[in-house]
Design an enzyme around this catalytic site. Structure first.
Site, short mmCIF file in Angstrom:
data_model
loop_
_atom_site.label_atom_id
_atom_site.label_comp_id
_atom_site.label_asym_id
_atom_site.label_seq_id
_atom_site.Cartn_x
_atom_site.Cartn_y
_atom_site.Cartn_z
N THR A 7 0.83 -1.21 0.00
CA THR A 7 0.00 0.00 0.00
C THR A 7 0.86 1.25 0.00
O THR A 7 0.47 2.29 -0.54
CB THR A 7 -0.93 -0.02 1.24
OG1 THR A 7 -1.85 -1.09 1.07
CG2 THR A 7 -1.70 1.27 1.40
N SER A 53 1.39 -7.56 -0.89
CA SER A 53 2.14 -8.55 -0.09
C SER A 53 1.33 -9.79 0.25
O SER A 53 1.88 -10.78 0.73
CB SER A 53 2.73 -7.93 1.17
OG SER A 53 1.77 -7.78 2.18
N THR A 86 1.63 -4.20 4.31
CA THR A 86 1.42 -4.50 5.73
C THR A 86 0.89 -5.93 5.97
O THR A 86 1.05 -6.47 7.06
CB THR A 86 0.41 -3.53 6.37
OG1 THR A 86 -0.85 -3.66 5.71
CG2 THR A 86 0.88 -2.09 6.31
N ASP A 87 0.27 -6.51 4.94
CA ASP A 87 -0.48 -7.75 5.20
C ASP A 87 0.39 -8.94 5.59
O ASP A 87 -0.04 -9.78 6.36
CB ASP A 87 -1.36 -8.10 3.99
CG ASP A 87 -2.60 -7.20 3.92
OD1 ASP A 87 -2.90 -6.54 4.94
OD2 ASP A 87 -3.25 -7.15 2.87
C1 SIN Z 1 -0.19 -5.25 0.99
O1 SIN Z 1 0.03 -5.89 2.03
O2 SIN Z 1 0.58 -5.26 0.02
C2 SIN Z 1 -1.46 -4.47 0.83
C3 SIN Z 1 -1.97 -3.95 2.12
C4 SIN Z 1 -1.05 -2.96 2.79
O3 SIN Z 1 0.10 -2.75 2.44
O4 SIN Z 1 -1.56 -2.33 3.76
#
Ligand code: SIN
Length: 316
Positions: A7, A53, A86-87
């Site tokens: 993100t 991710s 973050t995932d």
């Molecule tokens: C991801 O994990 O690539 C998408 C979600 C995020 O980064 O918050």
């Protein structure tokens, strides 16, 4: 600075769209433009991947491990920053710490809002990550998000959309970044025994040689669990090619307790040669030894216990 997407590199069609964006669109070279902490210092930028991710896989992890090991070995490099979604950042952080055990800092950072948001959180997180990577005495893999610095072993994503989406459970964060200064609450994560090198060369070589990750599945114990998932895995997974079932992590109730119906199938799995580890569905606390004979996860969450077991199986 190594970019992998997420993100933090996400793009939406309008600045107030915080959920309908596409992750992994903006190049890391663009993300680092105008980051104040980079002014006056040298930075090299490399796009290792450009993914959401949730789609993390062995190939990207191997590319990351290889590039980080390469750069950390350079005397002119003080640390590496990785931009990441973050995932699955908690899984990547744990994997990098376990494989590299770096004696220099590897700082992962991320964002909960896309780069195109009215008030994106990525630029501040990136700025904090650079300060951490340049911090004297820093070592090991940490994640910085919303000014809190989390150790790779403890971090877990605990919120679906708030900008401070992470928690380090009972251990608490390693520190914070406040007013441009790093404030430590506890020592930097241990670097482990890397001998003369900046990383653990033996583990790195073994990980880079892997052609697939050993199959370790996570199963959940819950009310009225009957073990069907594990029975299916035993029936179809033991001989599945190219990755037969080698391990199971059970996310147990409370102190890693397991529904008796599930437990009896897990015992069958162990008899069939599958390694089983007990972790917990609880966000806090750690599972202690019990009478089941199933080893506990040594404080690791189910996600990290899975990775630990995979890395252990790779040794074999
Ligand atoms: C991801 O994990 O690539 C998408 C979600 C995020 O980064 O918050």
């Amino acid at each position: 600075m190594l970019g992998t997407g997420g993100t933090i590199a996400g793009r939406a069609s309008s600045p107030d769209d915080l959920s309908g964006y596409v992750a992994g669109q903006v190049g890391v070279a663009d993300l680092v433009r105008d980051i104040p902490a980079l002014a006056g210092g040298a930075v090299e930028v490399e796009q290792v991947a450009q993914i959401d991710s949730k789609d993390m896989d062995l190939g990207v992890w191997q590319a990351l491990v290889e590039r980080i090991a390469h750069h950390l070995a350079r005397p002119d490099v003080v640390g590496v920053v990785v931009t990441h979604g973050t995932d699955t950042i908690e899984e990547t952080a744990y994997l990098l710490q376990s494989v590299l055990k770096p004696r220099k800092p590897v700082v992962l950072t991320c964002a909960m809002r896309p780069a195109t948001a009215l008030a994106p959180d990525g630029p501040q997180n990136l700025n904090d990550a650079v300060l951490l990577a340049r911090c004297a005495g820093a070592q090991g893999v940490v994640v910085v998000c919303a000014a809190r610095v989390h150790g790779a072993l403890d971090i877990a994503k605990t919120h679906t959309y708030q900008v401070d989406a992470f928690d380090s459970g009972d251990a608490g964060p390693v520190g914070t970044v406040e007013h441009g200064q790093v404030r430590l609450f506890r020592p930097w994560p241990g670097a482990g025994d890397t001998g003369e090198g900046m990383v653990d060369e033996t583990t790195v070589k073994r990980f880079l040689k892997a052609t697939r990750l050993p199959r370790v599945e996570i199963v959940l114990s819950h009310a009225a669990a009957d073990g069907l998932m594990v029975r299916c895995l035993l029936e179809h997974g033991l001989n599945s090619s190219p990755a037969p079932l080698q391990g199971l992590v059970v996310a147990g109730t409370g102190n890693g307790t397991v529904h008796r119906s599930l437990l009896s199938v897990l015992e069958d799995a162990m008899t069939a040669g599958v390694r089983v580890v007990r972790s917990t569905r609880c966000a806090r606390g750690q599972v202690s030894a019990d009478k089941t004979g199933i080893p506990d996860s040594d404080g690791l969450s189910p996600l990290k216990a899975r990775l630990a077991l995979m890395l252990d199986l790779l040794k074999g």
